[in-house]
Structure formats: structure tokens, C-alpha cells
Design a protein around this motif. Sequence first.
Motif, PDB file in Angstrom:
ATOM      1  N   PRO A  61       0.835  -1.199   0.000  1.00 33.21           N
ATOM      2  CA  PRO A  61       0.000   0.000   0.000  1.00 33.21           C
ATOM      3  C   PRO A  61       0.869   1.247   0.000  1.00 33.21           C
ATOM      4  CG  PRO A  61      -0.036  -1.058   2.148  1.00 33.21           C
ATOM      5  CD  PRO A  61       0.716  -1.964   1.224  1.00 33.21           C
ATOM      6  N   LEU A  62       0.369   2.289  -0.649  1.00 30.36           N
ATOM      7  CA  LEU A  62       1.107   3.541  -0.708  1.00 30.36           C
ATOM      8  C   LEU A  62       1.135   4.186   0.662  1.00 30.36           C
ATOM      9  CD1 LEU A  62      -0.342   5.032  -3.991  1.00 30.36           C
ATOM     10  CD2 LEU A  62       1.787   3.826  -3.688  1.00 30.36           C
ATOM     11  N   PRO A  63       2.273   4.736   1.077  1.00 33.37           N
ATOM     12  CA  PRO A  63       2.315   5.422   2.365  1.00 33.37           C
ATOM     13  C   PRO A  63       1.446   6.669   2.319  1.00 33.37           C
ATOM     14  CG  PRO A  63       4.512   5.309   1.345  1.00 33.37           C
ATOM     15  CD  PRO A  63       3.551   4.667   0.427  1.00 33.37           C
ATOM     16  N   VAL A  64       0.815   6.975   3.425  1.00 35.88           N
ATOM     17  CA  VAL A  64      -0.049   8.141   3.511  1.00 35.88           C
ATOM     18  C   VAL A  64       0.762   9.280   4.114  1.00 35.88           C
ATOM     19  CG1 VAL A  64      -2.142   9.081   4.522  1.00 35.88           C
ATOM     20  CG2 VAL A  64      -2.064   6.694   3.820  1.00 35.88           C
ATOM     21  N   ALA A  65       0.794  10.400   3.395  1.00 37.76           N
ATOM     22  CA  ALA A  65       1.572  11.548   3.842  1.00 37.76           C
ATOM     23  C   ALA A  65       0.760  12.364   4.838  1.00 37.76           C
ATOM     24  CB  ALA A  65       1.964  12.416   2.655  1.00 37.76           C
ATOM     25  N   GLN A  72       9.943  10.745   2.418  1.00 40.36           N
ATOM     26  CA  GLN A  72      11.030  10.496   1.481  1.00 40.36           C
ATOM     27  C   GLN A  72      11.391   9.021   1.524  1.00 40.36           C
ATOM     28  OE1 GLN A  72      14.201  13.161   2.479  1.00 40.36           O
ATOM     29  NE2 GLN A  72      13.220  14.870   1.465  1.00 40.36           N
ATOM     30  N   GLN A  73      11.802   8.530   0.386  1.00 42.20           N
ATOM     31  CA  GLN A  73      12.261   7.154   0.332  1.00 42.20           C
ATOM     32  C   GLN A  73      13.357   7.044  -0.694  1.00 42.20           C
ATOM     33  OE1 GLN A  73       8.337   5.532  -0.863  1.00 42.20           O
ATOM     34  NE2 GLN A  73       9.472   4.355  -2.356  1.00 42.20           N
ATOM     35  N   ASP A  74      14.170   6.012  -0.538  1.00 41.37           N
ATOM     36  CA  ASP A  74      15.261   5.779  -1.476  1.00 41.37           C
ATOM     37  C   ASP A  74      14.740   5.025  -2.684  1.00 41.37           C
ATOM     38  OD1 ASP A  74      17.129   7.046   0.106  1.00 41.37           O
ATOM     39  OD2 ASP A  74      17.752   5.216   1.121  1.00 41.37           O
ATOM     40  N   PHE A  75      15.230   5.413  -3.842  1.00 39.72           N
ATOM     41  CA  PHE A  75      14.890   4.739  -5.086  1.00 39.72           C
ATOM     42  C   PHE A  75      16.197   4.351  -5.752  1.00 39.72           C
ATOM     43  CE2 PHE A  75      14.148   4.842  -9.685  1.00 39.72           C
ATOM     44  CZ  PHE A  75      13.199   3.834  -9.770  1.00 39.72           C
ATOM     45  N   LEU A  95       5.714   5.656  -6.530  1.00 40.72           N
ATOM     46  CA  LEU A  95       6.190   7.032  -6.706  1.00 40.72           C
ATOM     47  C   LEU A  95       5.511   7.726  -7.877  1.00 40.72           C
ATOM     48  CD1 LEU A  95       9.943   6.392  -5.945  1.00 40.72           C
ATOM     49  CD2 LEU A  95       8.312   7.622  -4.520  1.00 40.72           C
ATOM     50  N   ILE A  96       5.041   6.947  -8.845  1.00 41.24           N
ATOM     51  CA  ILE A  96       4.240   7.492  -9.940  1.00 41.24           C
ATOM     52  C   ILE A  96       3.030   6.591 -10.131  1.00 41.24           C
ATOM     53  CG2 ILE A  96       6.176   8.587 -11.146  1.00 41.24           C
ATOM     54  CD1 ILE A  96       6.102   6.242 -13.149  1.00 41.24           C
ATOM     55  N   THR A 119      21.519   5.306  -6.133  1.00 38.42           N
ATOM     56  CA  THR A 119      20.441   5.411  -5.148  1.00 38.42           C
ATOM     57  C   THR A 119      20.066   6.878  -5.012  1.00 38.42           C
ATOM     58  OG1 THR A 119      21.306   3.506  -3.959  1.00 38.42           O
ATOM     59  CG2 THR A 119      19.769   4.913  -2.771  1.00 38.42           C
ATOM     60  N   PHE A 120      18.788   7.153  -5.125  1.00 36.27           N
ATOM     61  CA  PHE A 120      18.287   8.521  -5.094  1.00 36.27           C
ATOM     62  C   PHE A 120      17.230   8.641  -4.001  1.00 36.27           C
ATOM     63  CE2 PHE A 120      19.674   7.467  -9.312  1.00 36.27           C
ATOM     64  CZ  PHE A 120      20.409   8.565  -9.716  1.00 36.27           C
ATOM     65  N   THR A 121      17.248   9.753  -3.270  1.00 38.97           N
ATOM     66  CA  THR A 121      16.224  10.020  -2.272  1.00 38.97           C
ATOM     67  C   THR A 121      15.171  10.903  -2.915  1.00 38.97           C
ATOM     68  OG1 THR A 121      17.838   9.910  -0.494  1.00 38.97           O
ATOM     69  CG2 THR A 121      15.748  10.980   0.008  1.00 38.97           C
ATOM     70  N   VAL A 122      13.937  10.385  -2.968  1.00 42.79           N
ATOM     71  CA  VAL A 122      12.836  11.121  -3.596  1.00 42.79           C
ATOM     72  C   VAL A 122      11.685  11.241  -2.607  1.00 42.79           C
ATOM     73  CG1 VAL A 122      13.441  10.472  -5.955  1.00 42.79           C
ATOM     74  CG2 VAL A 122      11.937   9.012  -4.647  1.00 42.79           C
ATOM     75  N   SER A 123      10.862  12.260  -2.802  1.00 49.50           N
ATOM     76  CA  SER A 123       9.707  12.507  -1.947  1.00 49.50           C
ATOM     77  C   SER A 123       8.439  12.084  -2.661  1.00 49.50           C
ATOM     78  CB  SER A 123       9.598  13.996  -1.607  1.00 49.50           C
ATOM     79  OG  SER A 123      10.764  14.436  -0.973  1.00 49.50           O
ATOM     80  N   LEU A 124       7.478  11.634  -1.892  1.00 52.87           N
ATOM     81  CA  LEU A 124       6.164  11.338  -2.462  1.00 52.87           C
ATOM     82  C   LEU A 124       5.492  12.644  -2.834  1.00 52.87           C
ATOM     83  CD1 LEU A 124       4.791   8.575  -0.096  1.00 52.87           C
ATOM     84  CD2 LEU A 124       5.685   8.305  -2.387  1.00 52.87           C
TER      85      LEU A 124
END
Length: 137
Positions: A61-65, A72-75, A95-96, A119-124
Motif C-alpha cells: 500500500p502507498l504510504p499516507v503523507a 522520502q524514500q530511497d529509489f 512514486l508514480i 540510489t536517489f532520495t525522492v519525496s512522495l
Amino acid sequence: MRVTRSYLLGLSSGLIISAMLALVISPQQGQAVIPQDLASVPPVKQEAINPPLAAEKQADPLPVAEPNIPIQQDFIIPKGASSEKIADLLVAQGLIKDKKSFLESAHQMGAESQFKAGTFTVSLGLTTEELIRRLLK
């Protein structure tokens, strides 16, 4: 017909009740709308009506902000991954939402072959263009 005081009282009471119901019942959903203080209402756990088939792969399940708290999570982009493989990974991690729009945006930005492993740190909640820019850094 004779109009009496009780007749007018009954008529006016009926009109008032009808007006109150019209304000409370939402015409779009046909359900009552009851305004409440949302802070005091505990969250409702929603369950799927039809459970997925055993053959279907269940996605996490998608995390709820929370408001004003970016998640943020690593991709990780694997070595030699194409933009199509990257889009598949982004969809799998939530993420998309749409692979096709990601690929079209990457093509318009000329970034299809510019992604590098790492490895990239991206935000939802990033737009597709912002996400592509983060993955190009």
C-alpha cells in the motif's frame, strides 16, 4: 377549505424540516453530510470489498503523507536500466501512478537515455518533471 392556525403551523413546520433535510443530504451521493471536528474522529480502516485473487501480485500500500511532513524514500536505479524499466520500478514503489506519462515526460525532456545507476532520495507527491530532474542528478 378553511385555513386555521394549526394548518399553517403544520405547513410551516414541514417546510422547515424539508429545508433542513435538503441542507444535510448531499444530492450527489444521496448520503447525509454530517460536519464534525475531524481531529476528534479516529481514522477508519478501509478494507477491500473483493479480495484480490491469489494469482494477482499484491503491491505494497502507498504510504499516507501527513500534512506538511514530506515522506522520502530511497529509489535505486539498477545498472543498465532503461527508462521503461525505471518507470516500472517507480510504479511498483508507488512514486508514480502512470508509466506512460512518465515515459512521455522523459522523452519531452530528452532524459530517456540520461538516467544513471545509483540510489536517489525522492519525496512522495513530486510531479513527474520534478522526479525526473531528481533522478538525473
